[in-house]
Design a protein around this motif. Structure first.
Motif, short mmCIF file in Angstrom:
data_model
loop_
_atom_site.label_atom_id
_atom_site.label_comp_id
_atom_site.label_asym_id
_atom_site.label_seq_id
_atom_site.Cartn_x
_atom_site.Cartn_y
_atom_site.Cartn_z
N ALA A 104 0.95 -1.07 -0.10
CA ALA A 104 0.00 0.09 -0.04
C ALA A 104 0.80 1.33 -0.13
O ALA A 104 0.42 2.29 -0.76
CB ALA A 104 -1.02 -0.06 1.07
N ARG A 105 1.94 1.45 0.76
CA ARG A 105 2.78 2.35 0.84
C ARG A 105 3.50 2.65 -0.47
O ARG A 105 3.45 3.80 -1.15
CB ARG A 105 3.79 2.14 1.91
N ILE A 106 3.86 1.60 -1.13
CA ILE A 106 4.61 1.52 -2.67
C ILE A 106 3.56 2.42 -3.68
O ILE A 106 3.93 2.91 -4.44
CB ILE A 106 5.06 0.23 -2.89
N ALA A 107 2.46 1.85 -3.47
CA ALA A 107 1.38 2.34 -4.58
C ALA A 107 1.22 3.86 -4.33
O ALA A 107 0.91 4.53 -5.27
CB ALA A 107 0.20 1.45 -4.22
N ALA A 108 0.98 4.13 -3.01
CA ALA A 108 0.74 5.58 -2.71
C ALA A 108 1.91 6.42 -3.12
O ALA A 108 1.59 7.43 -3.82
CB ALA A 108 0.55 5.79 -1.09
N LEU A 109 3.20 6.06 -2.99
CA LEU A 109 4.27 6.77 -3.36
C LEU A 109 4.51 6.54 -4.89
O LEU A 109 4.73 7.89 -5.85
CB LEU A 109 5.54 6.27 -2.85
N ASP A 110 4.02 5.57 -5.59
CA ASP A 110 4.13 5.50 -6.86
C ASP A 110 3.08 6.61 -7.63
O ASP A 110 3.26 7.13 -8.77
CB ASP A 110 3.47 4.16 -7.40
N SER A 111 1.77 6.66 -6.95
CA SER A 111 0.84 7.75 -7.42
C SER A 111 1.31 8.94 -7.76
O SER A 111 0.91 9.91 -8.41
CB SER A 111 -0.32 7.55 -6.73
N ILE A 112 2.27 9.48 -6.58
CA ILE A 112 2.60 10.91 -6.59
C ILE A 112 4.20 11.20 -7.30
O ILE A 112 4.41 12.30 -7.32
CB ILE A 112 2.72 11.36 -5.11
N THR A 113 4.75 9.93 -7.51
CA THR A 113 5.89 10.37 -8.40
C THR A 113 5.88 10.12 -9.69
O THR A 113 6.67 10.46 -10.62
CB THR A 113 7.09 9.42 -7.88
N ALA A 114 4.51 9.35 -10.15
CA ALA A 114 4.53 9.00 -11.79
C ALA A 114 4.75 10.28 -12.53
O ALA A 114 5.31 10.12 -13.68
CB ALA A 114 3.15 8.15 -11.77
N SER A 115 4.20 11.37 -12.23
CA SER A 115 4.25 12.49 -13.01
C SER A 115 5.24 13.61 -12.81
O SER A 115 5.20 14.71 -13.22
CB SER A 115 2.67 13.04 -13.12
N THR A 116 6.06 13.28 -11.97
CA THR A 116 7.20 14.11 -11.27
C THR A 116 7.79 15.08 -12.44
O THR A 116 7.72 16.20 -12.46
CB THR A 116 8.01 13.60 -10.61
N VAL A 117 8.41 14.18 -13.45
CA VAL A 117 9.26 14.82 -14.37
C VAL A 117 8.52 15.70 -15.27
O VAL A 117 8.67 16.68 -15.75
CB VAL A 117 10.01 13.79 -15.05
N GLU A 118 7.27 15.07 -15.88
CA GLU A 118 6.12 15.77 -16.49
C GLU A 118 5.91 17.40 -15.88
O GLU A 118 6.00 18.31 -16.57
CB GLU A 118 5.05 14.90 -16.91
N ARG A 119 5.44 17.15 -14.62
CA ARG A 119 4.98 18.35 -14.14
C ARG A 119 6.12 19.43 -13.92
O ARG A 119 5.74 20.57 -14.17
CB ARG A 119 4.55 18.10 -12.69
N HIS A 120 7.11 19.14 -13.51
CA HIS A 120 8.55 19.94 -13.29
C HIS A 120 8.71 20.43 -14.66
O HIS A 120 9.14 21.66 -15.00
CB HIS A 120 9.67 19.39 -12.71
N ARG A 121 8.74 19.52 -15.78
CA ARG A 121 9.10 20.22 -17.21
C ARG A 121 8.22 21.24 -17.44
O ARG A 121 8.64 22.35 -17.87
CB ARG A 121 9.08 18.95 -18.05
N ALA A 122 6.99 21.04 -17.30
CA ALA A 122 5.94 22.13 -17.56
C ALA A 122 6.15 23.39 -16.73
O ALA A 122 6.18 24.46 -17.44
CB ALA A 122 4.45 21.74 -17.44
N LEU A 123 6.47 23.37 -15.38
CA LEU A 123 6.56 24.40 -14.87
C LEU A 123 7.86 25.09 -15.03
O LEU A 123 7.84 26.34 -15.05
CB LEU A 123 6.59 24.02 -13.20
N MET A 124 8.85 24.37 -15.36
CA MET A 124 10.21 25.10 -15.51
C MET A 124 9.97 25.85 -16.94
O MET A 124 10.69 26.82 -17.34
CB MET A 124 11.37 24.01 -15.55
#
Length: 413
Positions: A104-124
């Protein structure tokens, strides 16, 4: 005051919350005692860690405890005085790492890291700092013969969760990073991770984007937060500020502000250090590396090569303890031709909850008070999605990740 917001804390999480609320039409005031990005968000390895899906207190931690407790390992410095002051927190942290909770912990962390690069790329790109982004992965390295098995195990673990990685032997490591000394026997290249050359500067650029769109940034120390009939009031050393909602994103200082409200989020801190060194003989690294056996990150930064330490479990405001950073500096010199230290050694603190998951949601019994902290080692990575989750819930939208694992009710009654 229904479309006004106070965001308390101008690290990556707080700035991201301010931007996400502003995007939805809120008039936002962002308050911090320091300039944006100068506390915890300044002092990390700059990694956008898509692969950080295993909680720190995972079942493998139990087998390592005996080697950590004598303070002889670079991964951990433990103040026994602190541990005995809050034994309940430490025991809960260990209990939360039991095998039955891992999936459950792994699934939770996976859900908030999956779009990390995409979101930062757009913001940058929006903030005009796209040149600071490197999308060439991170490299994890093992010195010992046992590293081959460890690298293979992590490779298969990541593959099961849809994260690509590439196993490297000694020759493969040299091909990827030719200026590393040939002391590593196994490596794992994780191309889905990215990195930046100055996490503090990136956070500051996001804050400047917020200000450029009409947001107010106030450099002031928040002394108290109180509920008003129509919203929330923050008392600072530069006056009071009121709004319809308040978001507490003060990282390791969040608990101090919530305690007078009768809210105990079970928050504690992990301290960490870094220092910058200049390379010798024009040696270069093209991406951050993590030396598993010596427990440090080394990352190419604007200021030089940043070497980060392991976890220092001392009191948040205790004097510096340089055993770890001194040790890993020497270990880094074994791995890479480093010269003089550039500047002072930095120390900061990361906010940690017993289950290694952030707290994202509305405070129980306190309408309009939103909590966004506890992102531990991945706050820089997961700040943008945390902000989007908070703003979506405030506005009654479906958040981009399931908020249930991060709900404040799991620790605040």
């Amino acid at each position: 005051m229904t479309r006004t917001a106070l965001v308390l804390g101008a690290g990556m999480v707080g700035v991201s919350c301010a931007l996400a609320l502003q995007k939805r039409g809120f008039t936002v005031t962002l308050i911090d005692r320091r300039e944006p990005g100068r506390e915890t968000s300044y002092g990390n390895a700059g990694v956008l860690a898509r692969s950080s899906i295993a909680p720190l207190n995972n079942p493998s931690l139990y087998g390592k405890l005996a080697g950590y407790l004598g303070n002889g390992h670079p991964a951990l410095n433990l103040s026994w005085r602190r541990a005995l002051t809050r034994p309940g927190w430490l025991l809960r942290f260990l209990w939360e790492g039991r095998p039955s909770q891992a999936a459950a912990r792994i699934a939770a962390l996976d859900s908030i890291t999956a779009s990390t690069v995409e979101r930062h790329r757009a913001l940058m790109a929006e903030a005009g700092v796209a040149h600071r982004l490197r999308e060439n992965g991170t490299l994890k390295l093992w010195r010992s013969e046992a590293g081959h098995a460890a690298a293979q195990a992590e490779h298969h673990f990541l593959k099961r969760h849809g994260i690509a990685s590439r196993l490297l032997d000694r020759q493969g490591i040299s091909a990827v990073e030719p200026h590393l000394n040939p002391i590593f026997r196994a490596g794992l290249l994780i191309p889905s991770n990215a990195s930046v050359d100055s996490p503090g500067a990136v956070t500051a650029a996001y804050a400047a984007l917020f200000a450029g769109r009409g947001g107010q940034i106030v450099q002031a120390e928040v002394k108290a937060l109180t509920r008003q009939d129509a919203g929330w009031r923050a008392a600072t050393d530069k006056g009071t500020f009121e709004a319809g909602i308040a978001v507490v994103a003060l990282g390791p200082w969040s608990g101090d502000l919530l305690k007078p409200l009768g809210l105990d989020p079970r928050l504690d801190v992990e301290r960490g250090y870094h220092r910058h060194l200049k390379p010798e003989a024009r040696a270069t690294l093209s991406r951050p590396i993590y030396d598993v056996d010596a427990a440090y990150f080394m990352a190419p930064m604007e200021q030089g090569y940043r070497v980060t330490s392991g976890v220092d479990l001392s009191f948040r405001d205790a004097p510096d303890a340089h055993r770890q950073i001194d040790g890993v500096t020497e270990a880094a010199r074994e791995a890479f031709p480093l010269g003089a230290v550039a500047g002072e050694t930095w120390r900061g603190a990361r906010p940690t909850l017993p289950d290694s998951l952030p707290m994202i949601g509305e405070a129980p019994g306190n309408p309009g008070l939103w909590l966004a902290f506890g992102n531990q080692h991945i706050g820089f990575s997961t700040g943008p999605i945390t902000g989007e989750m908070i703003a979506a819930m405030v506005c009654g939208e479906t958040p981009p990740a399931d908020p249930k694992p991060f709900r404040p009710e799991r620790y605040i009654g």
